[in-house]
Motif scaffolding. Structure first.
Motif, PDB file in Angstrom:
ATOM      1  N   ALA A   8       4.530   2.311 -10.643  1.00 35.74           N
ATOM      2  CA  ALA A   8       5.281   1.179 -11.192  1.00 35.74           C
ATOM      3  C   ALA A   8       5.265  -0.006 -10.228  1.00 35.74           C
ATOM      4  CB  ALA A   8       6.715   1.594 -11.504  1.00 35.74           C
ATOM      5  N   ALA A   9       5.408   0.259  -8.938  1.00 34.05           N
ATOM      6  CA  ALA A   9       5.369  -0.819  -7.945  1.00 34.05           C
ATOM      7  C   ALA A   9       3.988  -1.457  -7.905  1.00 34.05           C
ATOM      8  CB  ALA A   9       5.749  -0.278  -6.568  1.00 34.05           C
ATOM      9  N   TYR A  10       2.959  -0.649  -8.004  1.00 30.05           N
ATOM     10  CA  TYR A  10       1.583  -1.154  -7.990  1.00 30.05           C
ATOM     11  C   TYR A  10       1.316  -2.029  -9.208  1.00 30.05           C
ATOM     12  CZ  TYR A  10      -3.500  -1.200  -8.154  1.00 30.05           C
ATOM     13  OH  TYR A  10      -4.810  -1.600  -8.216  1.00 30.05           O
ATOM     14  N   GLU A  11       1.793  -1.601 -10.370  1.00 29.52           N
ATOM     15  CA  GLU A  11       1.534  -2.331 -11.612  1.00 29.52           C
ATOM     16  C   GLU A  11       2.439  -3.544 -11.807  1.00 29.52           C
ATOM     17  OE1 GLU A  11       1.893   0.819 -14.477  1.00 29.52           O
ATOM     18  OE2 GLU A  11      -0.223   1.377 -14.257  1.00 29.52           O
ATOM     19  N   SER A  12       3.530  -3.611 -11.086  1.00 28.86           N
ATOM     20  CA  SER A  12       4.495  -4.694 -11.230  1.00 28.86           C
ATOM     21  C   SER A  12       4.063  -5.920 -10.440  1.00 28.86           C
ATOM     22  CB  SER A  12       5.867  -4.232 -10.739  1.00 28.86           C
ATOM     23  OG  SER A  12       6.769  -5.306 -10.727  1.00 28.86           O
ATOM     24  N   ASP A  13       4.490  -7.081 -10.916  1.00 28.51           N
ATOM     25  CA  ASP A  13       4.248  -8.296 -10.132  1.00 28.51           C
ATOM     26  C   ASP A  13       5.521  -8.737  -9.405  1.00 28.51           C
ATOM     27  OD1 ASP A  13       5.686  -9.119 -12.308  1.00 28.51           O
ATOM     28  OD2 ASP A  13       4.345 -10.750 -12.866  1.00 28.51           O
ATOM     29  N   GLU A  14       6.475  -7.819  -9.305  1.00 31.23           N
ATOM     30  CA  GLU A  14       7.746  -8.085  -8.637  1.00 31.23           C
ATOM     31  C   GLU A  14       7.799  -7.337  -7.307  1.00 31.23           C
ATOM     32  OE1 GLU A  14      10.371  -9.939  -9.998  1.00 31.23           O
ATOM     33  OE2 GLU A  14       9.035 -10.471 -11.656  1.00 31.23           O
ATOM     34  N   ASP A  15       8.379  -7.992  -6.313  1.00 32.69           N
ATOM     35  CA  ASP A  15       8.652  -7.304  -5.055  1.00 32.69           C
ATOM     36  C   ASP A  15       9.882  -6.430  -5.236  1.00 32.69           C
ATOM     37  OD1 ASP A  15       6.582  -8.737  -3.950  1.00 32.69           O
ATOM     38  OD2 ASP A  15       7.855 -10.058  -2.767  1.00 32.69           O
ATOM     39  N   GLU A  16       9.899  -5.308  -4.557  1.00 30.26           N
ATOM     40  CA  GLU A  16      11.071  -4.439  -4.556  1.00 30.26           C
ATOM     41  C   GLU A  16      11.535  -4.309  -3.109  1.00 30.26           C
ATOM     42  OE1 GLU A  16      12.404   0.083  -5.741  1.00 30.26           O
ATOM     43  OE2 GLU A  16      10.599  -0.730  -6.660  1.00 30.26           O
ATOM     44  N   PRO A  17      12.630  -4.996  -2.754  1.00 30.84           N
ATOM     45  CA  PRO A  17      13.073  -5.004  -1.361  1.00 30.84           C
ATOM     46  C   PRO A  17      13.183  -3.591  -0.774  1.00 30.84           C
ATOM     47  CG  PRO A  17      14.370  -6.546  -2.645  1.00 30.84           C
ATOM     48  CD  PRO A  17      13.520  -5.756  -3.616  1.00 30.84           C
ATOM     49  N   GLY A  18      12.602  -3.430   0.404  1.00 30.77           N
ATOM     50  CA  GLY A  18      12.637  -2.141   1.075  1.00 30.77           C
ATOM     51  C   GLY A  18      11.640  -1.138   0.537  1.00 30.77           C
ATOM     52  N   TYR A  19      10.818  -1.550  -0.475  1.00 25.30           N
ATOM     53  CA  TYR A  19       9.886  -0.586  -1.060  1.00 25.30           C
ATOM     54  C   TYR A  19       8.480  -1.142  -1.256  1.00 25.30           C
ATOM     55  CZ  TYR A  19       8.169   3.318  -3.772  1.00 25.30           C
ATOM     56  OH  TYR A  19       7.439   4.393  -4.193  1.00 25.30           O
ATOM     57  N   SER A  20       8.376  -2.325  -1.868  1.00 22.02           N
ATOM     58  CA  SER A  20       7.043  -2.880  -2.117  1.00 22.02           C
ATOM     59  C   SER A  20       7.099  -4.403  -2.051  1.00 22.02           C
ATOM     60  CB  SER A  20       6.508  -2.435  -3.478  1.00 22.02           C
ATOM     61  OG  SER A  20       7.270  -3.019  -4.519  1.00 22.02           O
ATOM     62  N   ARG A  21       5.948  -4.976  -1.711  1.00 23.78           N
ATOM     63  CA  ARG A  21       5.878  -6.429  -1.605  1.00 23.78           C
ATOM     64  C   ARG A  21       4.434  -6.874  -1.706  1.00 23.78           C
ATOM     65  NH1 ARG A  21       5.733 -10.528   2.501  1.00 23.78           N
ATOM     66  NH2 ARG A  21       5.536  -9.137   4.275  1.00 23.78           N
ATOM     67  N   PHE A  22       4.212  -7.967  -2.450  1.00 25.88           N
ATOM     68  CA  PHE A  22       2.895  -8.590  -2.474  1.00 25.88           C
ATOM     69  C   PHE A  22       2.748  -9.413  -1.203  1.00 25.88           C
ATOM     70  CE2 PHE A  22       3.128  -7.873  -7.044  1.00 25.88           C
ATOM     71  CZ  PHE A  22       1.843  -7.458  -7.311  1.00 25.88           C
ATOM     72  N   VAL A  23       1.590  -9.305  -0.568  1.00 20.12           N
ATOM     73  CA  VAL A  23       1.333 -10.121   0.615  1.00 20.12           C
ATOM     74  C   VAL A  23      -0.007 -10.823   0.441  1.00 20.12           C
ATOM     75  CG1 VAL A  23       2.693  -8.697   2.183  1.00 20.12           C
ATOM     76  CG2 VAL A  23       0.286  -8.207   1.892  1.00 20.12           C
ATOM     77  N   SER A  24      -0.139 -11.952   1.084  1.00 19.89           N
ATOM     78  CA  SER A  24      -1.380 -12.718   0.983  1.00 19.89           C
ATOM     79  C   SER A  24      -2.424 -12.156   1.946  1.00 19.89           C
ATOM     80  CB  SER A  24      -1.108 -14.178   1.322  1.00 19.89           C
ATOM     81  OG  SER A  24      -0.751 -14.293   2.687  1.00 19.89           O
ATOM     82  N   LEU A  25      -3.668 -12.490   1.660  1.00 17.81           N
ATOM     83  CA  LEU A  25      -4.734 -12.090   2.572  1.00 17.81           C
ATOM     84  C   LEU A  25      -4.551 -12.764   3.929  1.00 17.81           C
ATOM     85  CD1 LEU A  25      -7.849 -12.120   0.214  1.00 17.81           C
ATOM     86  CD2 LEU A  25      -6.632 -10.149   1.148  1.00 17.81           C
ATOM     87  N   GLU A  26      -4.000 -13.971   3.919  1.00 15.96           N
ATOM     88  CA  GLU A  26      -3.742 -14.672   5.177  1.00 15.96           C
ATOM     89  C   GLU A  26      -2.752 -13.890   6.050  1.00 15.96           C
ATOM     90  OE1 GLU A  26      -3.540 -16.316   2.120  1.00 15.96           O
ATOM     91  OE2 GLU A  26      -5.563 -17.109   2.366  1.00 15.96           O
ATOM     92  N   GLU A  27      -1.712 -13.333   5.413  1.00 15.82           N
ATOM     93  CA  GLU A  27      -0.745 -12.546   6.170  1.00 15.82           C
ATOM     94  C   GLU A  27      -1.400 -11.285   6.734  1.00 15.82           C
ATOM     95  OE1 GLU A  27       3.721 -10.566   5.783  1.00 15.82           O
ATOM     96  OE2 GLU A  27       2.891 -11.644   4.063  1.00 15.82           O
ATOM     97  N   ILE A  28      -2.242 -10.658   5.944  1.00 12.98           N
ATOM     98  CA  ILE A  28      -2.957  -9.463   6.409  1.00 12.98           C
ATOM     99  C   ILE A  28      -3.895  -9.830   7.559  1.00 12.98           C
ATOM    100  CG2 ILE A  28      -4.636  -7.684   5.766  1.00 12.98           C
ATOM    101  CD1 ILE A  28      -3.353  -7.781   2.931  1.00 12.98           C
ATOM    102  N   ARG A  29      -4.609 -10.946   7.429  1.00 10.66           N
ATOM    103  CA  ARG A  29      -5.471 -11.407   8.523  1.00 10.66           C
ATOM    104  C   ARG A  29      -4.638 -11.678   9.779  1.00 10.66           C
ATOM    105  NH1 ARG A  29      -7.659 -15.076   4.713  1.00 10.66           N
ATOM    106  NH2 ARG A  29      -9.361 -14.025   3.669  1.00 10.66           N
ATOM    107  N   GLY A  30      -3.463 -12.284   9.576  1.00 13.15           N
ATOM    108  CA  GLY A  30      -2.588 -12.613  10.692  1.00 13.15           C
ATOM    109  C   GLY A  30      -2.107 -11.387  11.454  1.00 13.15           C
ATOM    110  N   LEU A  31      -2.086 -10.269  10.776  1.00 13.97           N
ATOM    111  CA  LEU A  31      -1.704  -9.008  11.415  1.00 13.97           C
ATOM    112  C   LEU A  31      -2.940  -8.177  11.772  1.00 13.97           C
ATOM    113  CD1 LEU A  31       1.436  -8.182   9.272  1.00 13.97           C
ATOM    114  CD2 LEU A  31       1.386  -8.821  11.674  1.00 13.97           C
ATOM    115  N   ARG A  32      -4.068  -8.888  11.935  1.00 12.83           N
ATOM    116  CA  ARG A  32      -5.336  -8.295  12.366  1.00 12.83           C
ATOM    117  C   ARG A  32      -5.795  -7.186  11.433  1.00 12.83           C
ATOM    118  NH1 ARG A  32      -5.006  -7.113  18.471  1.00 12.83           N
ATOM    119  NH2 ARG A  32      -7.249  -7.020  18.197  1.00 12.83           N
ATOM    120  N   HIS A  33      -5.575  -7.393  10.149  1.00 16.29           N
ATOM    121  CA  HIS A  33      -6.008  -6.482   9.086  1.00 16.29           C
ATOM    122  C   HIS A  33      -5.354  -5.108   9.167  1.00 16.29           C
ATOM    123  CE1 HIS A  33      -9.177  -9.574   9.269  1.00 16.29           C
ATOM    124  NE2 HIS A  33      -9.024  -9.542   7.963  1.00 16.29           N
TER     125      HIS A  33
END
Length: 90
Positions: A8-33
């Motif tokens: 459900a978290a994967y299929e949802s476009d909503e963040d669930e605090p403390g459980y799931s969150r969409f992040v940008s590729l820039e944020e992932i790059r910023g954390l060295r992948h």
């Protein structure tokens, strides 16, 4: 139940605090992948263990363990007494 929540978290476009969150590729790059989940999803309250249940304090956990250990010891003593009365192990 856990798998259904993950799907459900994967299929949802909503963040669930403390459980799931969409992040940008820039944020992932910023954390060295690094894809370690705690880098992106944290329980801000620190009072939950990630499944919606309150997190027990160490002191309360130790007390519960000690009480459980005493109960186990009492049960074992009663069992050994019963076995001795029945002549088992003599």
């Amino acid at each position: 139940a856990h798998i259904a929540r993950i799907v459900a978290a994967y299929e949802s476009d909503e963040d669930e605090p403390g459980y799931s969150r969409f992040v940008s590729l820039e944020e992932i790059r910023g954390l060295r992948h690094n894809l370690s989940i705690p880098l992106y999803v944290r329980d801000e309250s620190t009072t939950s263990n990630g499944n919606g249940q309150p997190q027990a304090s160490l002191q309360n956990t130790v007390r519960a363990w000690q009480a459980s250990s005493k109960q186990l010891r009492k049960s074992m003593d009663e069992l050994f007494a019963t076995l001795k009365e029945a002549g088992v192990g003599q």
